[in-house]
Design a protein around this motif. Structure first.
Motif, PDB file in Angstrom:
ATOM      1  N   GLN A   1      -8.753 -18.247  -7.132  1.00  0.00           N
ATOM      2  CA  GLN A   1      -9.233 -18.258  -5.754  1.00  0.00           C
ATOM      3  C   GLN A   1     -10.569 -18.984  -5.578  1.00  0.00           C
ATOM      4  O   GLN A   1     -10.922 -19.356  -4.468  1.00  0.00           O
ATOM      5  CB  GLN A   1      -9.347 -16.817  -5.224  1.00  0.00           C
TER       6      GLN A   1
ATOM      7  N   TRP B   1      -3.217 -12.896 -11.551  1.00  0.00           N
ATOM      8  CA  TRP B   1      -2.066 -13.582 -10.960  1.00  0.00           C
ATOM      9  C   TRP B   1      -1.797 -15.022 -11.393  1.00  0.00           C
ATOM     10  O   TRP B   1      -0.779 -15.597 -10.997  1.00  0.00           O
ATOM     11  CB  TRP B   1      -2.123 -13.543  -9.421  1.00  0.00           C
TER      12      TRP B   1
ATOM     13  N   GLN C   1       5.692  -9.407  -4.468  1.00  0.00           N
ATOM     14  CA  GLN C   1       5.604 -10.596  -3.626  1.00  0.00           C
ATOM     15  C   GLN C   1       5.989 -11.879  -4.371  1.00  0.00           C
ATOM     16  O   GLN C   1       6.513 -12.803  -3.772  1.00  0.00           O
ATOM     17  CB  GLN C   1       4.199 -10.704  -3.015  1.00  0.00           C
TER      18      GLN C   1
ATOM     19  N   ILE D   1       7.299 -14.560  -1.781  1.00  0.00           N
ATOM     20  CA  ILE D   1       6.299 -15.092  -0.852  1.00  0.00           C
ATOM     21  C   ILE D   1       4.954 -15.374  -1.517  1.00  0.00           C
ATOM     22  O   ILE D   1       3.963 -15.663  -0.862  1.00  0.00           O
ATOM     23  CB  ILE D   1       6.101 -14.159   0.376  1.00  0.00           C
TER      24      ILE D   1
ATOM     25  N   PHE E   1      -3.250  -1.468  -6.469  1.00  0.00           N
ATOM     26  CA  PHE E   1      -3.405  -1.624  -5.016  1.00  0.00           C
ATOM     27  C   PHE E   1      -2.746  -0.435  -4.335  1.00  0.00           C
ATOM     28  O   PHE E   1      -1.627  -0.071  -4.667  1.00  0.00           O
ATOM     29  CB  PHE E   1      -2.716  -2.917  -4.564  1.00  0.00           C
TER      30      PHE E   1
ATOM     31  N   TYR F   1      -7.606  -1.395   1.194  1.00  0.00           N
ATOM     32  CA  TYR F   1      -7.998  -2.104   2.410  1.00  0.00           C
ATOM     33  C   TYR F   1      -7.629  -1.391   3.705  1.00  0.00           C
ATOM     34  O   TYR F   1      -8.351  -1.447   4.676  1.00  0.00           O
ATOM     35  CB  TYR F   1      -7.360  -3.497   2.434  1.00  0.00           C
TER      36      TYR F   1
ATOM     37  N   VAL G   1      -3.057 -10.103   9.437  1.00  0.00           N
ATOM     38  CA  VAL G   1      -2.111  -9.266  10.188  1.00  0.00           C
ATOM     39  C   VAL G   1      -1.840  -7.925   9.506  1.00  0.00           C
ATOM     40  O   VAL G   1      -1.520  -6.945  10.179  1.00  0.00           O
ATOM     41  CB  VAL G   1      -0.753  -9.980  10.415  1.00  0.00           C
ATOM     42  N   TRP G   2      -1.985  -7.877   8.199  1.00  0.00           N
ATOM     43  CA  TRP G   2      -1.631  -6.661   7.465  1.00  0.00           C
ATOM     44  C   TRP G   2      -2.782  -5.656   7.373  1.00  0.00           C
ATOM     45  O   TRP G   2      -2.608  -4.571   6.848  1.00  0.00           O
ATOM     46  CB  TRP G   2      -1.172  -7.020   6.042  1.00  0.00           C
TER      47      TRP G   2
ATOM     48  N   GLU H   1     -11.913  -3.352  -5.306  1.00  0.00           N
ATOM     49  CA  GLU H   1     -11.870  -4.238  -4.134  1.00  0.00           C
ATOM     50  C   GLU H   1     -11.819  -3.391  -2.871  1.00  0.00           C
ATOM     51  O   GLU H   1     -11.087  -2.404  -2.816  1.00  0.00           O
ATOM     52  CB  GLU H   1     -10.613  -5.126  -4.106  1.00  0.00           C
TER      53      GLU H   1
ATOM     54  N   TRP I   1     -14.763  -7.030  -1.747  1.00  0.00           N
ATOM     55  CA  TRP I   1     -14.011  -8.277  -1.785  1.00  0.00           C
ATOM     56  C   TRP I   1     -14.374  -9.061  -0.537  1.00  0.00           C
ATOM     57  O   TRP I   1     -14.018  -8.630   0.548  1.00  0.00           O
ATOM     58  CB  TRP I   1     -12.498  -8.024  -1.829  1.00  0.00           C
TER      59      TRP I   1
ATOM     60  N   GLU J   1      -7.172 -17.662  -0.133  1.00  0.00           N
ATOM     61  CA  GLU J   1      -6.531 -16.372   0.129  1.00  0.00           C
ATOM     62  C   GLU J   1      -5.009 -16.472  -0.107  1.00  0.00           C
ATOM     63  O   GLU J   1      -4.195 -16.242   0.783  1.00  0.00           O
ATOM     64  CB  GLU J   1      -6.901 -15.889   1.535  1.00  0.00           C
ATOM     65  N   TRP J   2      -4.643 -16.868  -1.329  1.00  0.00           N
ATOM     66  CA  TRP J   2      -3.245 -16.933  -1.762  1.00  0.00           C
ATOM     67  C   TRP J   2      -2.373 -17.674  -0.740  1.00  0.00           C
ATOM     68  O   TRP J   2      -2.733 -18.762  -0.312  1.00  0.00           O
ATOM     69  CB  TRP J   2      -2.728 -15.527  -2.103  1.00  0.00           C
TER      70      TRP J   2
ATOM     71  N   ARG K   1      -2.100 -17.536   2.241  1.00  0.00           N
ATOM     72  CA  ARG K   1      -2.760 -17.845   3.509  1.00  0.00           C
ATOM     73  C   ARG K   1      -3.778 -18.981   3.348  1.00  0.00           C
ATOM     74  O   ARG K   1      -4.456 -19.347   4.307  1.00  0.00           O
ATOM     75  CB  ARG K   1      -3.459 -16.601   4.105  1.00  0.00           C
TER      76      ARG K   1
ATOM     77  N   PHE L   1     -12.613 -13.613   3.618  1.00  0.00           N
ATOM     78  CA  PHE L   1     -13.012 -12.279   3.155  1.00  0.00           C
ATOM     79  C   PHE L   1     -14.422 -12.271   2.570  1.00  0.00           C
ATOM     80  O   PHE L   1     -14.880 -11.256   2.048  1.00  0.00           O
ATOM     81  CB  PHE L   1     -12.042 -11.771   2.075  1.00  0.00           C
TER      82      PHE L   1
HETATM   83  C1  GBH Z   1      -5.967  -8.316  -2.871  1.00  0.00           C
HETATM   84  O1  GBH Z   1      -4.614  -8.228  -2.530  1.00  0.00           O
HETATM   85  C2  GBH Z   1      -6.091  -9.313  -3.988  1.00  0.00           C
HETATM   86  O2  GBH Z   1      -6.391  -8.671  -5.222  1.00  0.00           O
HETATM   87  C3  GBH Z   1      -7.107 -10.384  -3.717  1.00  0.00           C
HETATM   88  O3  GBH Z   1      -6.952 -11.419  -4.643  1.00  0.00           O
HETATM   89  C4  GBH Z   1      -6.962 -10.815  -2.278  1.00  0.00           C
HETATM   90  O4  GBH Z   1      -7.731 -11.946  -1.996  1.00  0.00           O
HETATM   91  C5  GBH Z   1      -7.385  -9.670  -1.408  1.00  0.00           C
HETATM   92  O5  GBH Z   1      -6.651  -8.503  -1.703  1.00  0.00           O
HETATM   93  C6  GBH Z   1      -7.269  -9.909   0.086  1.00  0.00           C
HETATM   94  O6  GBH Z   1      -5.922 -10.033   0.461  1.00  0.00           O
HETATM   95  O7  GBH Z   1      -0.161 -12.145   4.842  1.00  0.00           O
HETATM   96  O8  GBH Z   1       1.198 -10.387   5.757  1.00  0.00           O
HETATM   97  O9  GBH Z   1       2.163 -11.920   4.160  1.00  0.00           O
HETATM   98  C7  GBH Z   1      -4.309  -7.300  -1.534  1.00  0.00           C
HETATM   99  C8  GBH Z   1      -2.837  -7.328  -1.291  1.00  0.00           C
HETATM  100  C9  GBH Z   1      -1.625  -9.313  -0.901  1.00  0.00           C
HETATM  101  C10 GBH Z   1      -1.882  -7.687   0.796  1.00  0.00           C
HETATM  102  C11 GBH Z   1      -1.183 -10.340   0.126  1.00  0.00           C
HETATM  103  C12 GBH Z   1      -1.433  -8.692   1.821  1.00  0.00           C
HETATM  104  C13 GBH Z   1      -0.167 -10.708   2.217  1.00  0.00           C
HETATM  105  C14 GBH Z   1       0.536 -10.072   3.375  1.00  0.00           C
HETATM  106  N1  GBH Z   1      -2.494  -8.334  -0.316  1.00  0.00           N
HETATM  107  N2  GBH Z   1      -0.542  -9.685   1.240  1.00  0.00           N
HETATM  108  S1  GBH Z   1       0.967 -11.202   4.604  1.00  0.00           S
END
Ligand code: GBH
Length: 457
Positions: free
Chosen positions: A26, A142, A196, A202, A246, A320, A349-350, A380, A425, A432-433, A435, A441
């Motif tokens: 990241q 990851w 995921q 995803i 998590f 979170y 959104v989540w 986190e 975090w 952000e993966w 996204r 964040f």
């Molecule tokens: C953590 O994941 C990770 O450890 C960290 O790397 C990440 O940056 C941080 O939280 C913030 O997300 O967009 O609706 O498809 C938390 C788990 C993984 C939950 C990704 C939301 C995407 C949902 N998150 N997931 S969505």
């Protein structure tokens, strides 16, 4: 004089580890510099196939806006900047992760060690220690080497040989850095990267249909790495090794849903926590739930159960947000998760702030798995900014998020939960993966403009 001194008493115990967190893919960038090998996130973010071209001939990428981690926050080249940020915020600990493919470009030690990678992390660790910042090191956040995913253990976390390969890599980390690193996290959020990445497709590597088998392998991998530390490194290095899970808090919609919400906790958190911090085996309720759904839960041997039990020195928690659980006959496991409209929204959104859910979750974990026996670290917690254009830290919404969540944690501590540290975090906005850079964040704002390049060949 006659002025009265205000003495501030910290309500947190002496030595409480306040910190900030990041992860290698990241932030680091420099994806093919100094001998780094590819990881599944390089492949996933760069990939677009025929099926990813829409009717207008435009590319649709796996990651929003076709963003990649090629440059990210440029942290591989700008460690001194990161260190300055950390010093400036006065943190006691920095949680970061090691890039497996930067250290072992082809996944295993016998295929070659990349000395540039070793030197990069050595410098980070030494600089942190010199500045009295405790390195809290995640071994796997990851970024599986592509070579492992495709060649050495085809299928990656789905392949049963992954647990030994991971334990060998973890051992390499203990040997290379364990003289100075005393806090290790084996896996970050196995539930998320499996569900995921290998079930819903995803996240990298975008595989579908593997949940139970890949989840099972993550437990074996963690336990093998932990036992490796026990047998070969603990006596001399004297550190602690844990796992980070998590979990949301799952609140029953009415008393009718108590049982369902409890089962949801079992599925999301108990899956790992019960074998590691509890009985060594999956909980009876989980076994029944999986069987009722007509699925096959892998089974541990007696020997594995004995090794699982107690295979962690602390409970790492990433938290979170909260969900409401209600019955749903047509849904998998006959439940669905919803949010309250009255909860505020964030940039994700989540994620909606529900601080009381944090307190309930901490108290649930303590009652069930005993945080006196397994001290808890919040590895986190945070939220994304509602305003993407924000260029300073005058973000009252997120200041309030942190205030209310830290207060909730404090209430849980007063009620007996043994929390030893809290890591926000994240140190800075980052990749952000799936996204990409569209969600922020960071407690520091990052200008990605003109810096994000997309691979075109
Ligand atoms: C953590 O994941 C990770 O450890 C960290 O790397 C990440 O940056 C941080 O939280 C913030 O997300 O967009 O609706 O498809 C938390 C788990 C993984 C939950 C990704 C939301 C995407 C949902 N998150 N997931 S969505």
């Amino acid at each position: 004089g006659n002025s009265r001194e205000v003495i501030e008493v910290s309500p947190f115990p002496e030595g409480f580890l306040w910190g900030l967190a990041t992860a290698s893919y990241q932030i680091e960038g420099s994806w093919r510099e100094d001998g780094r090998g590819n990881s599944i996130w390089d492949d996933y973010s760069h990939y677009w196939g025929k099926e990813n071209i829409n009717v207008n001939g435009e590319q649709r990428c796996n990651v929003d806006k076709c963003h990649t981690g090629d440059i990210a926050c440029d942290s591989y080249k700008q460690w001194n900047r990161d260190l300055a940020l950390l010093k400036n915020t006065n943190v006691k600990t920095y949680r970061f992760s090691l890039s497996w493919s930067r250290l072992l470009p082809y996944g295993t030690e016998d295929l070659g060690v990349n000395q540039y990678g070793v030197e990069y992390y050595n410098k980070m660790i030494n600089d942190l220690l010199e500045n009295d910042i405790v390195p809290f090191v995640t071994i796997y956040h990851w970024d599986l080497p592509s070579e492992v995913q495709n060649i050495i253990a085809p299928g990656g976390w789905v392949n049963s040989s992954i647990s030994d390969i991971f334990a060998d890599y973890a051992e390499f980390c203990f040997r290379a850095f364990g003289d100075r690193v005393k806090n290790w996290i084996t896996l970050n959020e196995p539930g998320i990267f499996v569900d995921q990445g290998y079930h819903e497709g995803i996240m990298a590597p975008g595989m579908k249909g593997h949940m139970l088998d890949a989840r099972f392998n993550t437990i074996l991998a963690h336990v093998k790495a932990y036992r490796r530390y026990d047998s070969k490194y603990r006596a001399t290095q004297k550190g602690q090794v844990g796992i980070t899970l998590f979990s949301m808090w799952n609140e029953p919609e009415t008393n009718q849903e108590n049982q369902l919400a409890a089962l949801k906790m079992e599925l999301d958190l108990g899956w790992w926590a019960e074998p590691i911090f509890g009985s060594g085996d999956f909980a009876p309720g989980l076994k029944k739930m999986i069987a009722d759904a007509g699925k096959n839960l892998p089974t541990f041997t007696d020997e594995q159960i004995a090794l699982n039990k107690g295979a962690s020195d602390f409970f790492g928690l990433n938290h979170y947000t909260t969900r409401i659980i209600r019955a749903c006959n047509s849904c998998e496991f006959e439940l669905e998760e919803v949010e309250c409209d009255s909860w505020p929204t964030t940039g994700s959104v989540w994620l909606r702030p529900v601080p009381w859910g944090f307190e309930k979750l901490l108290e649930f974990i303590h009652k069930r798995w005993d945080t006196d026996k397994y001290p808890l670290y919040v590895t986190e917690n945070g939220a994304s900014s509602k305003d993407d254009g924000l260029q300073d830290l005058n973000d009252q919404f997120r200041v309030d998020y942190y205030k209310t969540y830290v207060s909730a944690m404090k209430r849980a501590m007063i009620n007996g939960v043994n929390v030893k540290g809290y890591m926000a975090w994240s140190l800075m906005d980052n990749f952000e993966w799936a996204r990409g850079y569209t969600e922020r964040f960071g407690v520091h704002w990052v200008d990605f403009n003109g810096k994000i390049k997309i691979l075109t060949n």
